[in-house]
Scaffold this active site. Structure first.
Site, PDB file in Angstrom:
ATOM      1  N   TYR A 190       1.526  -3.235  13.307  1.00  0.00           N
ATOM      2  CA  TYR A 190       0.595  -2.397  12.543  1.00  0.00           C
ATOM      3  C   TYR A 190      -0.174  -1.427  13.446  1.00  0.00           C
ATOM      4  O   TYR A 190      -0.632  -1.787  14.532  1.00  0.00           O
ATOM      5  CB  TYR A 190      -0.385  -3.301  11.793  1.00  0.00           C
ATOM      6  CG  TYR A 190      -1.308  -2.559  10.870  1.00  0.00           C
ATOM      7  CD1 TYR A 190      -0.871  -2.136   9.619  1.00  0.00           C
ATOM      8  CD2 TYR A 190      -2.613  -2.287  11.236  1.00  0.00           C
ATOM      9  CE1 TYR A 190      -1.716  -1.452   8.763  1.00  0.00           C
ATOM     10  CE2 TYR A 190      -3.468  -1.607  10.386  1.00  0.00           C
ATOM     11  CZ  TYR A 190      -3.015  -1.195   9.155  1.00  0.00           C
ATOM     12  OH  TYR A 190      -3.849  -0.520   8.310  1.00  0.00           O
TER      13      TYR A 190
ATOM     14  N   ASP B  80      -6.516  -4.115   6.851  1.00  0.00           N
ATOM     15  CA  ASP B  80      -7.869  -3.715   7.210  1.00  0.00           C
ATOM     16  C   ASP B  80      -8.722  -3.615   5.944  1.00  0.00           C
ATOM     17  O   ASP B  80      -8.265  -3.888   4.840  1.00  0.00           O
ATOM     18  CB  ASP B  80      -7.861  -2.385   7.965  1.00  0.00           C
ATOM     19  CG  ASP B  80      -7.219  -1.266   7.170  1.00  0.00           C
ATOM     20  OD1 ASP B  80      -6.715  -1.527   6.053  1.00  0.00           O
ATOM     21  OD2 ASP B  80      -7.216  -0.123   7.655  1.00  0.00           O
TER      22      ASP B  80
ATOM     23  N   GLU C 178       0.819  -1.223   0.000  1.00  0.00           N
ATOM     24  CA  GLU C 178       0.000   0.000   0.000  1.00  0.00           C
ATOM     25  C   GLU C 178       0.842   1.257   0.000  1.00  0.00           C
ATOM     26  O   GLU C 178       0.428   2.288  -0.518  1.00  0.00           O
ATOM     27  CB  GLU C 178      -0.926   0.006   1.214  1.00  0.00           C
ATOM     28  CG  GLU C 178      -1.856   1.213   1.250  1.00  0.00           C
ATOM     29  CD  GLU C 178      -2.914   1.105   2.337  1.00  0.00           C
ATOM     30  OE1 GLU C 178      -3.231   2.149   2.941  1.00  0.00           O
ATOM     31  OE2 GLU C 178      -3.412   0.001   2.572  1.00  0.00           O
TER      32      GLU C 178
ATOM     33  N   ASP D 173      -2.232  -3.221   3.297  1.00  0.00           N
ATOM     34  CA  ASP D 173      -2.629  -3.190   4.708  1.00  0.00           C
ATOM     35  C   ASP D 173      -3.794  -4.146   4.920  1.00  0.00           C
ATOM     36  O   ASP D 173      -4.613  -4.371   4.020  1.00  0.00           O
ATOM     37  CB  ASP D 173      -3.014  -1.767   5.119  1.00  0.00           C
ATOM     38  CG  ASP D 173      -1.788  -0.873   5.251  1.00  0.00           C
ATOM     39  OD1 ASP D 173      -0.669  -1.361   5.019  1.00  0.00           O
ATOM     40  OD2 ASP D 173      -1.955   0.318   5.571  1.00  0.00           O
TER      41      ASP D 173
END
Length: 477
Positions: A334, A108, A9, A106
Protein backbone atom coordinates in the site's frame (compact mmCIF):
# COMPACT_ATOMS: atom_id res chain seq x y z
CA UNK A 1 -24.97 -20.00 2.12
CA UNK A 2 -25.04 -16.28 3.09
CA UNK A 3 -24.52 -13.82 0.29
CA UNK A 4 -21.31 -11.89 0.95
CA UNK A 5 -20.61 -8.56 -0.79
CA UNK A 6 -17.01 -7.28 -0.77
CA UNK A 7 -16.68 -3.50 -1.15
CA UNK A 8 -13.35 -2.00 -2.28
CA UNK A 9 -12.37 1.63 -2.77
CA UNK A 10 -11.15 1.44 -6.35
CA UNK A 11 -12.04 -0.55 -9.49
CA UNK A 12 -8.49 -1.92 -9.83
CA UNK A 13 -8.51 -3.38 -6.33
CA UNK A 14 -11.92 -4.94 -6.98
CA UNK A 15 -10.55 -6.56 -10.13
CA UNK A 16 -7.57 -8.05 -8.24
CA UNK A 17 -9.82 -9.33 -5.46
CA UNK A 18 -12.28 -10.84 -7.95
CA UNK A 19 -9.48 -12.54 -9.89
CA UNK A 20 -8.07 -13.90 -6.63
CA UNK A 21 -11.38 -15.60 -5.73
CA UNK A 22 -12.31 -16.50 -9.30
CA UNK A 23 -14.71 -14.56 -11.55
CA UNK A 24 -17.95 -16.21 -12.58
CA UNK A 25 -19.32 -13.15 -14.39
CA UNK A 26 -18.22 -9.56 -14.87
CA UNK A 27 -21.11 -7.12 -14.73
CA UNK A 28 -21.28 -3.34 -14.93
CA UNK A 29 -19.83 -2.08 -11.66
CA UNK A 30 -19.45 -5.49 -10.02
CA UNK A 31 -18.13 -9.06 -10.26
CA UNK A 32 -20.00 -12.25 -9.39
CA UNK A 33 -17.58 -14.79 -8.00
CA UNK A 34 -17.46 -18.54 -8.50
CA UNK A 35 -18.12 -19.07 -4.79
CA UNK A 36 -21.35 -17.06 -5.00
CA UNK A 37 -20.00 -13.87 -3.40
CA UNK A 38 -19.93 -10.45 -5.06
CA UNK A 39 -17.26 -7.78 -5.39
CA UNK A 40 -18.18 -4.16 -6.06
CA UNK A 41 -16.37 -0.90 -5.64
CA UNK A 42 -16.44 2.78 -4.90
CA UNK A 43 -14.65 5.19 -7.20
CA UNK A 44 -13.20 7.31 -4.45
CA UNK A 45 -16.09 9.20 -2.85
CA UNK A 46 -19.44 8.34 -4.43
CA UNK A 47 -21.02 10.94 -2.14
CA UNK A 48 -20.06 14.60 -1.76
CA UNK A 49 -20.75 17.38 0.69
CA UNK A 50 -23.11 19.98 -0.70
CA UNK A 51 -22.72 23.63 -1.61
CA UNK A 52 -23.19 26.34 1.04
CA UNK A 53 -26.73 26.96 -0.27
CA UNK A 54 -27.64 23.34 0.51
CA UNK A 55 -27.12 24.02 4.20
CA UNK A 56 -28.25 27.65 4.56
CA UNK A 57 -31.39 28.76 6.36
CA UNK A 58 -33.83 30.90 4.41
CA UNK A 59 -32.59 33.96 6.33
CA UNK A 60 -29.01 33.24 5.29
CA UNK A 61 -30.01 32.82 1.66
CA UNK A 62 -31.73 36.21 1.77
CA UNK A 63 -28.66 37.87 3.29
CA UNK A 64 -25.61 38.96 1.36
CA UNK A 65 -21.86 38.79 1.89
CA UNK A 66 -20.50 38.50 5.41
CA UNK A 67 -24.02 38.48 6.90
CA UNK A 68 -24.50 34.92 5.58
CA UNK A 69 -21.75 33.58 7.84
CA UNK A 70 -21.12 31.33 9.60
CA UNK A 71 -22.58 28.40 7.69
CA UNK A 72 -22.69 25.50 10.16
CA UNK A 73 -24.57 22.46 8.83
CA UNK A 74 -26.14 20.34 11.61
CA UNK A 75 -25.76 17.63 10.55
CA UNK A 76 -23.93 17.53 7.21
CA UNK A 77 -25.99 15.98 4.44
CA UNK A 78 -24.16 14.01 1.77
CA UNK A 79 -25.23 14.14 -1.86
CA UNK A 80 -24.61 11.63 -4.70
CA UNK A 81 -21.88 12.63 -7.13
CA UNK A 82 -23.80 13.08 -10.42
CA UNK A 83 -20.89 11.66 -12.43
CA UNK A 84 -20.83 8.47 -10.32
CA UNK A 85 -24.55 7.97 -9.81
CA UNK A 86 -24.79 4.68 -11.72
CA UNK A 87 -22.01 3.11 -9.68
CA UNK A 88 -23.61 4.35 -6.46
CA UNK A 89 -26.89 2.65 -7.43
CA UNK A 90 -25.05 -0.62 -8.10
CA UNK A 91 -23.20 -0.49 -4.78
CA UNK A 92 -26.30 0.41 -2.74
CA UNK A 93 -28.36 -2.36 -4.38
CA UNK A 94 -25.74 -5.02 -3.62
CA UNK A 95 -25.21 -3.79 -0.06
CA UNK A 96 -28.95 -3.96 0.65
CA UNK A 97 -29.18 -7.48 -0.80
CA UNK A 98 -26.12 -8.73 1.08
CA UNK A 99 -26.34 -10.98 4.12
CA UNK A 100 -22.76 -10.04 5.07
CA UNK A 101 -20.85 -6.94 3.97
CA UNK A 102 -17.05 -7.01 3.82
CA UNK A 103 -15.39 -3.59 3.96
CA UNK A 104 -12.21 -4.08 1.92
CA UNK A 105 -11.55 -0.37 1.45
CA UNK A 106 -8.19 1.31 1.89
CA UNK A 107 -6.98 0.98 5.45
CA UNK A 108 -6.36 4.62 6.32
CA UNK A 109 -8.93 6.99 7.85
CA UNK A 110 -10.05 8.23 4.43
CA UNK A 111 -10.54 4.69 3.12
CA UNK A 112 -12.59 3.79 6.18
CA UNK A 113 -14.79 6.85 5.76
CA UNK A 114 -15.32 6.34 2.01
CA UNK A 115 -16.67 2.83 2.61
CA UNK A 116 -18.65 3.58 5.75
CA UNK A 117 -20.43 6.63 4.34
CA UNK A 118 -21.79 4.55 1.44
CA UNK A 119 -22.81 1.72 3.76
CA UNK A 120 -24.67 4.26 5.93
CA UNK A 121 -26.23 5.86 2.83
CA UNK A 122 -27.64 2.43 1.96
CA UNK A 123 -29.44 2.46 5.32
CA UNK A 124 -27.07 -0.01 7.00
CA UNK A 125 -25.19 0.61 10.24
CA UNK A 126 -21.44 0.45 9.40
CA UNK A 127 -20.79 -0.88 12.92
CA UNK A 128 -22.89 -3.95 12.18
CA UNK A 129 -26.05 -3.35 14.21
CA UNK A 130 -28.40 -4.02 11.27
CA UNK A 131 -26.42 -6.76 9.51
CA UNK A 132 -22.86 -8.17 9.88
CA UNK A 133 -20.16 -5.87 8.50
CA UNK A 134 -16.66 -7.35 8.44
CA UNK A 135 -13.36 -5.55 7.90
CA UNK A 136 -10.37 -6.90 5.97
CA UNK A 137 -7.10 -5.03 5.64
CA UNK A 138 -5.59 -5.25 2.15
CA UNK A 139 -1.97 -4.08 2.23
CA UNK A 140 -1.02 -5.16 -1.30
CA UNK A 141 -2.75 -6.64 -4.35
CA UNK A 142 -0.60 -9.73 -4.87
CA UNK A 143 -2.00 -13.19 -4.11
CA UNK A 144 0.01 -13.69 -0.92
CA UNK A 145 -1.23 -10.42 0.58
CA UNK A 146 -4.84 -11.09 -0.45
CA UNK A 147 -4.65 -14.60 1.00
CA UNK A 148 -3.51 -13.11 4.30
CA UNK A 149 -6.14 -10.35 4.26
CA UNK A 150 -9.07 -12.70 3.59
CA UNK A 151 -7.92 -15.50 5.86
CA UNK A 152 -10.86 -16.12 8.25
CA UNK A 153 -8.53 -15.70 11.23
CA UNK A 154 -7.70 -12.14 10.09
CA UNK A 155 -11.27 -10.95 9.48
CA UNK A 156 -12.40 -8.37 11.97
CA UNK A 157 -15.59 -6.49 12.75
CA UNK A 158 -16.07 -3.09 11.14
CA UNK A 159 -17.57 -1.87 14.41
CA UNK A 160 -14.35 -2.32 16.39
CA UNK A 161 -13.22 0.87 18.12
CA UNK A 162 -10.12 1.15 15.91
CA UNK A 163 -12.19 1.36 12.74
CA UNK A 164 -14.87 3.57 14.26
CA UNK A 165 -12.15 6.03 15.27
CA UNK A 166 -10.69 6.01 11.76
CA UNK A 167 -14.13 6.64 10.27
CA UNK A 168 -14.74 9.50 12.68
CA UNK A 169 -11.32 10.99 11.91
CA UNK A 170 -11.96 10.78 8.15
CA UNK A 171 -15.39 12.38 8.51
CA UNK A 172 -14.03 15.12 10.78
CA UNK A 173 -11.25 15.96 8.31
CA UNK A 174 -13.71 16.15 5.43
CA UNK A 175 -16.17 18.36 7.28
CA UNK A 176 -13.41 20.54 8.77
CA UNK A 177 -12.08 21.16 5.26
CA UNK A 178 -15.57 22.22 4.17
CA UNK A 179 -16.20 24.47 7.19
CA UNK A 180 -12.87 26.28 6.95
CA UNK A 181 -12.85 26.49 3.16
CA UNK A 182 -16.41 27.62 2.57
CA UNK A 183 -16.69 30.03 5.50
CA UNK A 184 -13.14 31.33 5.21
CA UNK A 185 -13.26 31.87 1.45
CA UNK A 186 -16.60 33.68 1.59
CA UNK A 187 -15.44 35.80 4.49
CA UNK A 188 -12.21 36.79 2.75
CA UNK A 189 -13.99 37.55 -0.51
CA UNK A 190 -16.55 39.77 1.16
CA UNK A 191 -14.06 41.73 3.29
CA UNK A 192 -10.77 41.71 1.36
CA UNK A 193 -10.96 40.33 -2.17
CA UNK A 194 -13.52 42.90 -3.33
CA UNK A 195 -11.15 45.73 -2.40
CA UNK A 196 -8.26 44.01 -4.15
CA UNK A 197 -10.35 43.18 -7.24
CA UNK A 198 -9.16 39.57 -7.15
CA UNK A 199 -10.34 36.10 -6.17
CA UNK A 200 -9.03 34.65 -2.92
CA UNK A 201 -9.66 31.30 -1.28
CA UNK A 202 -9.01 29.88 2.17
CA UNK A 203 -8.28 26.23 2.99
CA UNK A 204 -7.55 24.31 6.18
CA UNK A 205 -4.37 22.89 4.61
CA UNK A 206 -3.90 25.29 1.70
CA UNK A 207 -3.66 28.51 3.70
CA UNK A 208 -0.96 27.52 6.25
CA UNK A 209 0.99 25.76 3.50
CA UNK A 210 0.95 28.88 1.33
CA UNK A 211 2.00 30.83 4.43
CA UNK A 212 5.11 28.65 4.73
CA UNK A 213 5.90 29.15 1.04
CA UNK A 214 5.49 32.92 1.28
CA UNK A 215 7.64 33.13 4.42
CA UNK A 216 10.37 31.09 2.72
CA UNK A 217 10.23 33.36 -0.33
CA UNK A 218 10.54 36.44 1.90
CA UNK A 219 13.53 34.85 3.67
CA UNK A 220 15.22 34.32 0.31
CA UNK A 221 14.47 37.85 -0.89
CA UNK A 222 15.79 39.39 2.34
CA UNK A 223 18.87 37.20 2.56
CA UNK A 224 22.19 39.03 2.76
CA UNK A 225 25.15 37.06 1.47
CA UNK A 226 28.40 37.07 3.43
CA UNK A 227 31.94 36.31 2.31
CA UNK A 228 34.11 34.61 4.89
CA UNK A 229 37.46 32.86 4.75
CA UNK A 230 38.57 29.41 5.84
CA UNK A 231 42.31 28.64 5.87
CA UNK A 232 43.14 24.97 5.26
CA UNK A 233 46.28 22.94 5.84
CA UNK A 234 46.90 20.07 3.43
CA UNK A 235 49.15 17.44 5.02
CA UNK A 236 51.61 15.42 2.95
CA UNK A 237 49.26 12.42 3.02
CA UNK A 238 46.49 14.53 1.51
CA UNK A 239 44.48 14.94 4.71
CA UNK A 240 42.96 18.42 4.93
CA UNK A 241 42.82 20.31 8.24
CA UNK A 242 40.25 23.13 8.28
CA UNK A 243 40.54 26.22 10.46
CA UNK A 244 37.94 26.08 13.21
CA UNK A 245 38.70 28.89 15.67
CA UNK A 246 41.25 30.86 17.65
CA UNK A 247 42.38 29.46 20.99
CA UNK A 248 40.54 30.81 24.00
CA UNK A 249 41.71 34.28 24.97
CA UNK A 250 43.11 35.18 21.54
CA UNK A 251 42.01 38.36 19.74
CA UNK A 252 38.67 38.11 17.96
CA UNK A 253 39.38 40.97 15.61
CA UNK A 254 38.13 40.16 12.10
CA UNK A 255 35.92 37.34 13.36
CA UNK A 256 32.14 37.68 13.51
CA UNK A 257 29.73 36.52 16.21
CA UNK A 258 29.37 33.11 14.50
CA UNK A 259 33.12 32.51 14.67
CA UNK A 260 33.84 33.08 10.97
CA UNK A 261 36.80 35.01 9.60
CA UNK A 262 35.33 37.96 7.69
CA UNK A 263 38.55 40.01 7.34
CA UNK A 264 40.78 38.76 4.53
CA UNK A 265 43.86 40.20 6.25
CA UNK A 266 43.30 37.99 9.29
CA UNK A 267 43.06 34.87 7.11
CA UNK A 268 46.14 35.88 5.09
CA UNK A 269 48.11 36.41 8.30
CA UNK A 270 47.31 32.84 9.42
CA UNK A 271 48.44 31.51 6.04
CA UNK A 272 51.62 33.59 6.12
CA UNK A 273 52.62 32.37 9.60
CA UNK A 274 52.23 28.72 8.66
CA UNK A 275 54.02 29.16 5.32
CA UNK A 276 56.86 30.84 7.22
CA UNK A 277 57.42 27.64 9.18
CA UNK A 278 55.07 27.79 12.14
CA UNK A 279 54.94 24.27 13.58
CA UNK A 280 51.64 22.57 14.23
CA UNK A 281 50.99 20.26 17.15
CA UNK A 282 48.39 17.50 17.31
CA UNK A 283 46.17 18.23 20.29
CA UNK A 284 43.66 15.41 19.92
CA UNK A 285 43.12 12.29 17.85
CA UNK A 286 40.41 9.65 18.13
CA UNK A 287 39.48 6.65 15.97
CA UNK A 288 36.30 5.01 17.16
CA UNK A 289 34.70 1.98 15.53
CA UNK A 290 31.01 2.59 14.94
CA UNK A 291 28.13 0.58 13.54
CA UNK A 292 25.29 1.87 11.40
CA UNK A 293 22.01 0.05 10.79
CA UNK A 294 20.28 0.50 7.41
CA UNK A 295 17.83 3.39 7.01
CA UNK A 296 14.19 2.53 7.65
CA UNK A 297 12.01 1.41 4.72
CA UNK A 298 10.22 4.15 2.82
CA UNK A 299 6.98 5.91 3.51
CA UNK A 300 5.59 7.98 0.65
CA UNK A 301 7.15 11.28 1.73
CA UNK A 302 10.60 9.73 2.21
CA UNK A 303 10.31 7.94 -1.13
CA UNK A 304 9.41 11.18 -2.90
CA UNK A 305 12.39 12.92 -1.32
CA UNK A 306 14.72 10.07 -2.25
CA UNK A 307 13.56 9.94 -5.87
CA UNK A 308 13.95 13.69 -6.17
CA UNK A 309 17.56 13.44 -4.99
CA UNK A 310 18.42 10.30 -6.96
CA UNK A 311 16.56 10.82 -10.21
CA UNK A 312 15.24 14.41 -10.17
CA UNK A 313 11.68 13.03 -10.16
CA UNK A 314 8.88 15.27 -8.94
CA UNK A 315 6.66 14.24 -6.05
CA UNK A 316 3.79 13.78 -8.51
CA UNK A 317 5.86 11.55 -10.81
CA UNK A 318 6.98 9.42 -7.88
CA UNK A 319 3.44 9.09 -6.53
CA UNK A 320 2.07 8.09 -9.93
CA UNK A 321 4.78 5.47 -10.50
CA UNK A 322 4.37 4.04 -7.00
CA UNK A 323 0.58 3.92 -7.32
CA UNK A 324 0.93 2.00 -10.57
CA UNK A 325 3.37 -0.44 -8.95
CA UNK A 326 0.78 -1.01 -6.22
CA UNK A 327 -2.50 -1.07 -8.10
CA UNK A 328 -1.58 -2.42 -11.53
CA UNK A 329 1.73 -4.24 -11.18
CA UNK A 330 1.09 -5.70 -7.69
CA UNK A 331 4.81 -5.25 -6.99
CA UNK A 332 4.67 -3.07 -3.85
CA UNK A 333 2.48 -2.77 -0.78
CA UNK A 334 0.00 0.00 0.00
CA UNK A 335 1.25 3.43 -1.07
CA UNK A 336 -0.56 6.07 0.99
CA UNK A 337 1.40 5.59 4.20
CA UNK A 338 3.35 7.86 6.53
CA UNK A 339 4.83 4.92 8.45
CA UNK A 340 8.38 3.58 8.04
CA UNK A 341 7.98 0.49 10.20
CA UNK A 342 6.77 -3.06 9.57
CA UNK A 343 4.65 -5.50 11.60
CA UNK A 344 6.71 -8.21 13.33
CA UNK A 345 4.49 -10.87 11.76
CA UNK A 346 5.66 -9.88 8.28
CA UNK A 347 9.25 -10.80 9.13
CA UNK A 348 8.33 -14.44 8.47
CA UNK A 349 7.46 -13.50 4.86
CA UNK A 350 10.96 -12.16 4.16
CA UNK A 351 12.28 -15.38 2.61
CA UNK A 352 9.43 -15.49 0.12
CA UNK A 353 9.75 -11.81 -0.80
CA UNK A 354 13.52 -12.14 -1.26
CA UNK A 355 12.96 -15.20 -3.42
CA UNK A 356 10.66 -13.14 -5.63
CA UNK A 357 13.20 -10.31 -5.84
CA UNK A 358 15.94 -12.74 -6.90
CA UNK A 359 14.41 -12.79 -10.38
CA UNK A 360 15.72 -9.24 -10.86
CA UNK A 361 18.38 -9.03 -8.11
CA UNK A 362 19.89 -12.52 -8.05
CA UNK A 363 23.18 -11.62 -6.37
CA UNK A 364 21.79 -9.06 -3.91
CA UNK A 365 18.75 -11.11 -2.91
CA UNK A 366 20.84 -14.25 -2.52
CA UNK A 367 23.27 -12.38 -0.26
CA UNK A 368 20.48 -11.26 2.08
CA UNK A 369 20.00 -13.06 5.39
CA UNK A 370 16.27 -13.22 6.28
CA UNK A 371 17.16 -14.02 9.89
CA UNK A 372 18.54 -10.49 10.45
CA UNK A 373 16.06 -8.33 12.33
CA UNK A 374 16.48 -4.56 12.72
CA UNK A 375 14.40 -1.95 14.51
CA UNK A 376 12.06 -1.51 11.52
CA UNK A 377 10.12 -4.57 12.69
CA UNK A 378 8.09 -2.90 15.42
CA UNK A 379 4.37 -3.46 15.98
CA UNK A 380 4.16 -0.48 18.34
CA UNK A 381 5.15 1.89 15.51
CA UNK A 382 2.60 0.55 12.99
CA UNK A 383 -0.96 1.89 13.07
CA UNK A 384 -3.12 1.95 9.94
CA UNK A 385 -0.34 1.25 7.45
CA UNK A 386 3.17 -0.09 7.33
CA UNK A 387 6.11 1.04 5.21
CA UNK A 388 6.17 0.61 1.43
CA UNK A 389 7.93 -2.66 0.59
CA UNK A 390 8.07 -5.06 -2.36
CA UNK A 391 5.60 -7.94 -2.46
CA UNK A 392 7.92 -10.31 -4.31
CA UNK A 393 5.80 -10.14 -7.45
CA UNK A 394 7.45 -9.29 -10.77
CA UNK A 395 5.92 -7.67 -13.86
CA UNK A 396 7.12 -6.90 -17.35
CA UNK A 397 7.02 -3.66 -19.32
CA UNK A 398 7.68 -1.22 -16.47
CA UNK A 399 8.00 2.42 -17.40
CA UNK A 400 11.29 4.19 -16.74
CA UNK A 401 9.86 5.88 -13.62
CA UNK A 402 8.30 2.65 -12.35
CA UNK A 403 11.63 0.86 -12.76
CA UNK A 404 13.52 3.55 -10.84
CA UNK A 405 11.01 3.72 -8.00
CA UNK A 406 10.83 -0.06 -7.65
CA UNK A 407 14.61 -0.28 -7.60
CA UNK A 408 14.76 2.15 -4.68
CA UNK A 409 12.02 0.30 -2.75
CA UNK A 410 13.53 -3.14 -3.41
CA UNK A 411 17.04 -2.11 -2.41
CA UNK A 412 15.85 -0.43 0.78
CA UNK A 413 13.98 -3.63 1.70
CA UNK A 414 16.92 -5.94 0.93
CA UNK A 415 19.19 -3.69 3.00
CA UNK A 416 17.18 -4.74 6.07
CA UNK A 417 18.71 -8.23 5.72
CA UNK A 418 22.36 -7.25 5.39
CA UNK A 419 24.88 -6.74 8.21
CA UNK A 420 25.44 -3.35 9.76
CA UNK A 421 27.83 -0.96 8.09
CA UNK A 422 30.97 -0.74 10.24
CA UNK A 423 33.44 2.15 9.99
CA UNK A 424 36.18 3.95 11.86
CA UNK A 425 35.14 7.46 12.80
CA UNK A 426 38.42 9.42 12.98
CA UNK A 427 38.87 12.97 14.27
CA UNK A 428 42.09 14.97 14.30
CA UNK A 429 42.65 18.36 15.91
CA UNK A 430 45.86 20.42 15.68
CA UNK A 431 47.04 23.80 16.89
CA UNK A 432 49.22 26.24 14.96
CA UNK A 433 50.07 29.10 17.27
CA UNK A 434 46.76 30.68 18.29
CA UNK A 435 44.78 28.88 15.60
CA UNK A 436 42.95 25.57 15.86
CA UNK A 437 42.41 23.25 12.90
CA UNK A 438 40.43 20.04 12.67
CA UNK A 439 39.58 17.20 10.31
CA UNK A 440 37.27 14.21 10.44
CA UNK A 441 36.90 11.22 8.16
CA UNK A 442 35.40 7.75 8.01
CA UNK A 443 37.09 4.54 6.96
CA UNK A 444 34.92 1.57 6.01
CA UNK A 445 35.62 -1.64 7.89
CA UNK A 446 32.56 -3.65 6.81
CA UNK A 447 30.48 -2.40 3.86
CA UNK A 448 27.38 -4.27 5.05
CA UNK A 449 24.02 -2.95 3.85
CA UNK A 450 25.65 -0.17 1.84
CA UNK A 451 26.53 -2.80 -0.74
CA UNK A 452 22.79 -2.85 -1.51
CA UNK A 453 21.43 0.61 -0.84
CA UNK A 454 24.16 3.23 -1.18
CA UNK A 455 22.75 6.52 0.13
CA UNK A 456 22.40 9.62 -1.97
CA UNK A 457 25.10 12.21 -1.30
CA UNK A 458 23.67 14.38 1.44
CA UNK A 459 26.16 17.25 1.10
CA UNK A 460 23.83 20.15 0.36
CA UNK A 461 25.95 22.80 2.06
CA UNK A 462 25.94 25.17 -0.90
CA UNK A 463 22.15 25.28 -1.00
CA UNK A 464 21.81 25.20 2.75
CA UNK A 465 23.87 28.14 3.94
CA UNK A 466 23.81 30.29 0.76
CA UNK A 467 27.07 31.93 1.81
CA UNK A 468 30.24 32.50 -0.18
CA UNK A 469 33.13 30.62 1.37
CA UNK A 470 36.71 31.18 0.19
CA UNK A 471 39.12 28.35 1.02
CA UNK A 472 42.83 29.21 1.40
CA UNK A 473 45.18 26.24 1.23
CA UNK A 474 48.83 25.65 2.06
CA UNK A 475 50.87 22.45 2.17
CA UNK A 476 52.46 21.45 5.47
CA UNK A 477 54.10 18.31 6.80
Amino acid sequence: MPKRVILTEKPDVAKHVAEFFGIEQKLKGAYRLKNGDWVTYNVGHLLDLGTPEDYMSEAQKAARGFAQLPILPKPFRHFPDPEKLEQLKTVVKLLKEADIIVNAGDIDREGQWIADEVIAYAGIDPAGATKPVERVLIRANNDASLRTAFDPSNRRKNGEAEFVHRRTAGQARSEADWLVGMNGSRGVRSRIAARLDTTLSVGRVQTPTLGLVVQRELDIQNFKSLTYYVPEVVLLNGRVLTWSSHVEGASMQGIDAEGRIIDLRVAEAIVARINAGQIGQVTAFTAIEREQAPPLPFNLAKLQSEMSARCAMSAKETSAATQSLYQTRKMVSYVGTDCQYLPSSMHTEASQVLKGLSASYLKLASGANPKIRYACWNDAKVSAHHAIIPTGEQAQGLSNYERKVFDAIARRYMAQFYPKHVFLDSRLEAQYGEDLFKSSWKTTQVLGWKAVDAPVDEDHSEAADMENKMAMRMRHP
